[in-house]
Every structure is written in structure tokens, then in C-alpha cells.
Design a protein around this motif. Structure first.
Motif, PDB file in Angstrom:
ATOM      1  N   THR A 189       0.846  -1.191   0.000  1.00  0.00           N
ATOM      2  CA  THR A 189       0.000   0.000   0.000  1.00  0.00           C
ATOM      3  C   THR A 189       0.880   1.239   0.000  1.00  0.00           C
ATOM      4  OG1 THR A 189      -1.700  -1.177   1.245  1.00  0.00           O
ATOM      5  CG2 THR A 189      -1.849   1.219   1.187  1.00  0.00           C
ATOM      6  N   VAL A 190       0.627   2.159  -0.927  1.00  0.00           N
ATOM      7  CA  VAL A 190       1.443   3.360  -1.081  1.00  0.00           C
ATOM      8  C   VAL A 190       0.531   4.567  -1.219  1.00  0.00           C
ATOM      9  CG1 VAL A 190       3.384   2.144  -2.144  1.00  0.00           C
ATOM     10  CG2 VAL A 190       1.556   3.040  -3.591  1.00  0.00           C
ATOM     11  N   LEU A 191       1.052   5.713  -0.773  1.00  0.00           N
ATOM     12  CA  LEU A 191       0.380   6.994  -0.990  1.00  0.00           C
ATOM     13  C   LEU A 191       0.837   7.541  -2.336  1.00  0.00           C
ATOM     14  CD1 LEU A 191      -1.396   9.325   0.033  1.00  0.00           C
ATOM     15  CD2 LEU A 191       0.656  10.293   1.105  1.00  0.00           C
ATOM     16  N   LEU A 192      -0.096   7.790  -3.215  1.00  0.00           N
ATOM     17  CA  LEU A 192       0.234   8.195  -4.574  1.00  0.00           C
ATOM     18  C   LEU A 192       0.854   9.583  -4.592  1.00  0.00           C
ATOM     19  CD1 LEU A 192      -2.966   6.912  -6.386  1.00  0.00           C
ATOM     20  CD2 LEU A 192      -0.757   5.776  -6.210  1.00  0.00           C
ATOM     21  N   PRO A 193       1.883   9.804  -5.422  1.00  0.00           N
ATOM     22  CA  PRO A 193       2.490  11.143  -5.531  1.00  0.00           C
ATOM     23  C   PRO A 193       1.537  12.136  -6.171  1.00  0.00           C
ATOM     24  CG  PRO A 193       3.430   9.622  -7.147  1.00  0.00           C
ATOM     25  CD  PRO A 193       2.558   8.803  -6.251  1.00  0.00           C
ATOM     26  N   PRO A 194       1.874  13.418  -6.152  1.00  0.00           N
ATOM     27  CA  PRO A 194       0.940  14.434  -6.692  1.00  0.00           C
ATOM     28  C   PRO A 194       0.568  14.216  -8.148  1.00  0.00           C
ATOM     29  CG  PRO A 194       2.640  15.481  -5.351  1.00  0.00           C
ATOM     30  CD  PRO A 194       3.031  14.039  -5.484  1.00  0.00           C
ATOM     31  N   TRP A 195       1.500  13.763  -8.988  1.00  0.00           N
ATOM     32  CA  TRP A 195       1.171  13.602 -10.406  1.00  0.00           C
ATOM     33  C   TRP A 195       0.187  12.448 -10.629  1.00  0.00           C
ATOM     34  CZ3 TRP A 195       2.215   8.769 -12.141  1.00  0.00           C
ATOM     35  CH2 TRP A 195       3.222   8.042 -11.495  1.00  0.00           C
ATOM     36  N   ALA A 196       0.067  11.544  -9.662  1.00  0.00           N
ATOM     37  CA  ALA A 196      -0.831  10.407  -9.809  1.00  0.00           C
ATOM     38  C   ALA A 196      -2.167  10.614  -9.114  1.00  0.00           C
ATOM     39  CB  ALA A 196      -0.167   9.142  -9.254  1.00  0.00           C
ATOM     40  N   GLN A 197      -2.379  11.763  -8.493  1.00  0.00           N
ATOM     41  CA  GLN A 197      -3.641  12.020  -7.834  1.00  0.00           C
ATOM     42  C   GLN A 197      -4.736  12.264  -8.867  1.00  0.00           C
ATOM     43  OE1 GLN A 197      -4.258  11.582  -4.732  1.00  0.00           O
ATOM     44  NE2 GLN A 197      -2.143  11.248  -4.092  1.00  0.00           N
ATOM     45  N   PRO A 198      -6.003  12.044  -8.493  1.00  0.00           N
ATOM     46  CA  PRO A 198      -7.099  12.159  -9.470  1.00  0.00           C
ATOM     47  C   PRO A 198      -7.217  13.565 -10.017  1.00  0.00           C
ATOM     48  CG  PRO A 198      -7.967  11.940  -7.246  1.00  0.00           C
ATOM     49  CD  PRO A 198      -6.503  11.645  -7.165  1.00  0.00           C
ATOM     50  N   THR A 199      -7.598  13.638 -11.280  1.00  0.00           N
ATOM     51  CA  THR A 199      -7.750  14.920 -11.965  1.00  0.00           C
ATOM     52  C   THR A 199      -9.203  15.310 -12.166  1.00  0.00           C
ATOM     53  OG1 THR A 199      -7.637  13.769 -14.103  1.00  0.00           O
ATOM     54  CG2 THR A 199      -5.574  14.616 -13.199  1.00  0.00           C
ATOM     55  N   GLN A 200     -10.147  14.418 -11.859  1.00  0.00           N
ATOM     56  CA  GLN A 200     -11.548  14.738 -12.052  1.00  0.00           C
ATOM     57  C   GLN A 200     -12.010  15.714 -10.996  1.00  0.00           C
ATOM     58  OE1 GLN A 200     -13.861  11.187 -12.234  1.00  0.00           O
ATOM     59  NE2 GLN A 200     -12.779  10.369 -14.008  1.00  0.00           N
ATOM     60  N   SER A 201     -12.930  16.594 -11.366  1.00  0.00           N
ATOM     61  CA  SER A 201     -13.426  17.621 -10.459  1.00  0.00           C
ATOM     62  C   SER A 201     -14.247  16.996  -9.336  1.00  0.00           C
ATOM     63  CB  SER A 201     -14.294  18.628 -11.231  1.00  0.00           C
ATOM     64  OG  SER A 201     -14.861  19.570 -10.368  1.00  0.00           O
ATOM     65  N   GLY A 202     -13.991  17.470  -8.110  1.00  0.00           N
ATOM     66  CA  GLY A 202     -14.769  17.029  -6.965  1.00  0.00           C
ATOM     67  C   GLY A 202     -14.251  15.775  -6.302  1.00  0.00           C
ATOM     68  N   GLU A 203     -13.090  15.264  -6.694  1.00  0.00           N
ATOM     69  CA  GLU A 203     -12.564  14.048  -6.091  1.00  0.00           C
ATOM     70  C   GLU A 203     -11.559  14.394  -5.009  1.00  0.00           C
ATOM     71  OE1 GLU A 203     -11.109  11.122  -8.673  1.00  0.00           O
ATOM     72  OE2 GLU A 203     -12.984  10.866  -9.767  1.00  0.00           O
ATOM     73  N   SER A 204     -11.370  13.433  -4.094  1.00  0.00           N
ATOM     74  CA  SER A 204     -10.391  13.595  -3.040  1.00  0.00           C
ATOM     75  C   SER A 204      -8.989  13.648  -3.641  1.00  0.00           C
ATOM     76  CB  SER A 204     -10.493  12.435  -2.043  1.00  0.00           C
ATOM     77  OG  SER A 204      -9.483  12.527  -1.074  1.00  0.00           O
ATOM     78  N   LYS A 205      -8.171  14.591  -3.163  1.00  0.00           N
ATOM     79  CA  LYS A 205      -6.847  14.801  -3.729  1.00  0.00           C
ATOM     80  C   LYS A 205      -5.770  14.001  -3.005  1.00  0.00           C
ATOM     81  CE  LYS A 205      -8.364  17.540  -6.841  1.00  0.00           C
ATOM     82  NZ  LYS A 205      -8.422  17.075  -8.224  1.00  0.00           N
ATOM     83  N   LYS A 206      -6.136  13.162  -2.055  1.00  0.00           N
ATOM     84  CA  LYS A 206      -5.185  12.292  -1.374  1.00  0.00           C
ATOM     85  C   LYS A 206      -5.713  10.876  -1.447  1.00  0.00           C
ATOM     86  CE  LYS A 206      -2.681  15.233   1.867  1.00  0.00           C
ATOM     87  NZ  LYS A 206      -2.285  15.417   3.279  1.00  0.00           N
TER      88      LYS A 206
END
Length: 392
Positions: free
Chosen positions: A125-142
Motif C-alpha cells: 500500500t502506497v500513498l500516490l504522488p501528486p502527479w498520480a492524484q485524481p484529476t476529475q473535479s470534486g474528487e479527493s486529492k489524497k
């Protein structure tokens, strides 16, 4: 002819004690003004922006609950299963390639050590880096993700896909003489379709190690993609992991995909163990740790341990998150420092069964470690599924 009139007894008569004659306002003849606070008037643009933020916040909550089938305040990591359908396809090598790209990011806190010694069939289990965070509007950024490579066994593939959110189908080569799916791969695919297949993504990895030129590699990719889409559907995405940019594109696609709600998961709690189970032979209790999904667990209901049967829970304990979202928590966990409260991190002490009678759905997205399974009625190990009788 005289017009009709109602009797005087039907006229409205107010109750005498409901009047304002006995109040201060009734004595003065004036209504006492309410004490109001001074409020700044917002412009139309500010009101529109505020309402837009509220809508996006509610939309994010709904998307998170729909995506991972949980009502918990914290979004659990997505479980990504890498499954090979050909003997030449290496799911472990694909997992190592993905983890190495995620760990190479300068802003990443992932510590993997020696990738060559990375064990197979183990959840990471890993925390995704910023470039891999979701780009869709209204989604959690972590968001986090859990990667595991499934063994090439039909029953093991069925069991591991029961708790999977996404399935990455790994291929290596394909042609008219040698199809992209070998006989065992076709059997596994048929069994998975009968059970219920999660959202699938196709991946071509390892073709650069074959004795092929660029033209042959392009034809090989077309053949594999044709085999994949003929079995899984034309709308399924297919990626070729030839470079680091291709791996990043795959990870971004996995993050933005919405898991499919499977029928056999409804009204049930399920969990994939994140660590090897701990068995105490003296107390005959097995401890399982993992992220609780679905409707959660309760000590009042039995659970099904995959491959062993149904058992009763002696306790459910909230455990430390092995992959916390907060940066301070990650640094404290990595360096062993004390938290803000001044207390060093310690292992959770399991509570008694009487105090653990509440359902685990209260922390469905938390790390529900310390789950104790009473093995007096049998042996237990592996994944856990709870809910109605006859589950899984």
C-alpha cells in the motif's frame, strides 16, 4: 331573499391567554426588536462560488462512497490486483515496475528497499504522488493504492479478486499460433466471469525482452490488444508499459477509474489481509489486519475466512494505519518520533469481546487491524469476508 350568514358562534375567537397583554411588548404597545448580528453582504459572484464549492464537496463525498462502497469519512486505498493470463507474462515484474516509478518521484515517501528482493503475492500500500492524484473535479486529492500480484492458480485468482477494486490483466505476447491467453488463462477468465469480474485494464509488459524488432513489437501489441478487447470488451483500456511515461499514464488511469459494484458484495463486509496473520497457539486466536470495506464487521455475526470456513470474532480493534495520509504521521511512523500529544506510537491492545460488540462499519475505511478470530471451532488464515450466512 336575504343573503346567507354564518352564525356568530363560528367566528374565530382567540384564546385570552395567547395574547400579548401580559408581556412587556403588550404593555408598551410596541414589539421588541430581535437582536441581530451584523452580517456582511456577499456579492453575487461570492454566493455563486460558495454554492459551487458546496456542490463539489457533496459530489466528492458521493463519488468516494460510490467508488469504494464505504460510508467511512476516510477513503480506503484502491485494491489493484495484477493477474497474468499467460505463462510468459510476469505479474510480479509489472508490480515492481509500477512501484519503482512511484518511488522515484522526489515528493514520494515510498520506501521499498531492494526491488529485486520484493516478495511475491504480498500487498503493498502506497500513498500516490501528486502527479498520480485524481484529476476529475470534486474528487479527493489524497488517494492511496494497494498493489498485489495474484498467483497463477484458478482458485487463488477467484479468492483474491473477491476483494479487488481493479484488475490489471498482464500480457506479454500474442499471435495466431500462440494466443495471448494460454489454456489456464482461459479457464481463469471463464471462472472470473461466472463469479463477477471487477473493472479490468489490459497491460502489455515484457515484450521488450523478446527477440523482436520494432515492427514485430508493434504487430505483437496489436494482436494482444485484439485478444484482450475480444474477451473483455472494446470499451476496456489497454496500455503498453514500454517507458516510464507509459507507467505514469497507467497509474493515472487506475486512479480515475470507478470500481464496479458486485452483487455478492452487497450488504457484506470484506477485507484483504495486509500482513501475514498472527496465530497464538495458547489462546487459539488468529489476528488479521487489513482495511475493512463494505458494510463492516460485527462480533455478533460470524465471518468467512477464505479457504477455511466460518468463524466467530472475539474482538475488533482500530489499529494504526500502515499508510497514513498526513505527512506528520508518515514522518512519525518512519522515524519513530512522538506525536503531538507527547505519546510514542504503540501497538494497539485488543479489547475484550464485550467492549467490541459494535460493528466495524464505524471505521470501515480505517485500518481495522487486531481482528481476532476464535479458532476453537477450526483453523483460520487468509482473507476475511463477513455478512450473511453462506458468504462467498
Amino acid at each position: 331573499m336575504q343573503p346567507h350568514h354564518h352564525r356568530s358562534s363560528l367566528k374565530q375567537q382567540n384564546k385570552p391567554f395567547k395574547g400579548a397583554t401580559g408581556t412587556r411588548s403588550g404593555l408598551t404597545g410596541k414589539r421588541t426588536p430581535l437582536k441581530t448580528t451584523h452580517q456582511t453582504e456577499q456579492s453575487k459572484a461570492e454566493r455563486t462560488n460558495f454554492l459551487k464549492q458546496q456542490r463539489e464537496k457533496k459530489k466528492a463525498e458521493i463519488l468516494d462512497k460510490k467508488r469504494l462502497q464505504t460510508d467511512a469519512p476516510v477513503v480506503p486505498p484502491k485494491t489493484v490486483v495484477l493477474l497474468s493470463f499467460h505463462h510468459s507474462a510476469d505479474a510480479l515484474a509489472t508490480k515492481k515496475k509500477i512501484l519503482s516509478v512511484l518511488a522515484s518521484d522526489p515528493q514520494s515517501d515510498i520506501q521499498l528497499g531492494n526491488l529485486d528482493a520484493l516478495p511475491s503475492h504480498q500487498l503493498h500500500t502506497v500513498l500516490l504522488p501528486p502527479w498520480a492524484q485524481p484529476t476529475q473535479s470534486g474528487e479527493s486529492k489524497k488517494q492511496r493504492a494497494s498493489f498485489i500480484d495474484a498467483p497463477r492458480d484458478i482458485m487463488a485468482s477467484l479468492d483474491i479478486c473477491k476483494t479487488a477494486d481493479l484488475v490489471v490483466c498482464v500480457f506479454c505476447k500474442g499471435s495466431l499460433e500462440d494466443p495471448a491467453l494460454d489454456p489456464q488463462g482461459y479457464k481463469s477468465l471463464t471462472a472470473l466471469k461466472l463469479q463477477g469480474l471487477p473493472v479490468c485494464v489490459g497491460v502489455l509488459n515484457g515484450s521488450e525482452n523478446l527477440m523482436m524488432n520494432k515492427k514485430q513489437q508493434g504487430e505483437n501489441r496489436k494482436f494482444v490488444q485484439r485478444y484482450f478487447q475480444s474477451e473483455f470488451g472494446d470499451d476496456k483500456k489497454f496500455f503498453s508499459l514500454d517507458s516510464e511515461g507509459d507507467v505514469k499514464t497507467l497509474v493515472r488511469s487506475l486512479v480515475n477509474l470507478t470500481p464496479k459494484a458486485l452483487t455478492f458484495r452487497q450488504d457484506r463486509g470484506y477485507m484483504m489481509t495486509a500482513e501475514p496473520p498472527l496465530y497464538d497457539p495458547e489462546t487459539k486466536v488468529l489476528r488479521l489486519r487489513g482495511y475493512v470495506r463494505g458494510s463492516g464487521f460485527s462480533v455478533r455475526h460470524p465471518v468467512h475466512v477464505t479457504g477455511y470456513g466460518d468463524f466467530l470474532l472475539t474482538g475488533i480493534v482500530r489499529s494504526r494505519d500502515p499508510c497514513p495520509l498526513g505527512r506528520r504521521e508518515r514522518e512519525s511512523r518512519r522515524g519513530g518520533r512522538k506525536s503531538d500529544g507527547g505519546a510514542a506510537e504503540m501497538e494497539d491492545v485488543p479489547s475484550s469481546s464485550s467492549s467490541s460488540s459494535s460493528s466495524a462499519s464505524a471505521f470501515g475505511a480505517g485500518f481495522g487491524g487486531g481482528m481476532e478470530v476464535d479458532t476453537d471451532s477450526g483453523a483460520a488464515a487468509g482473507g476475511v469476508g463477513g455478512g450473511r450466512e453462506g458468504d462467498q
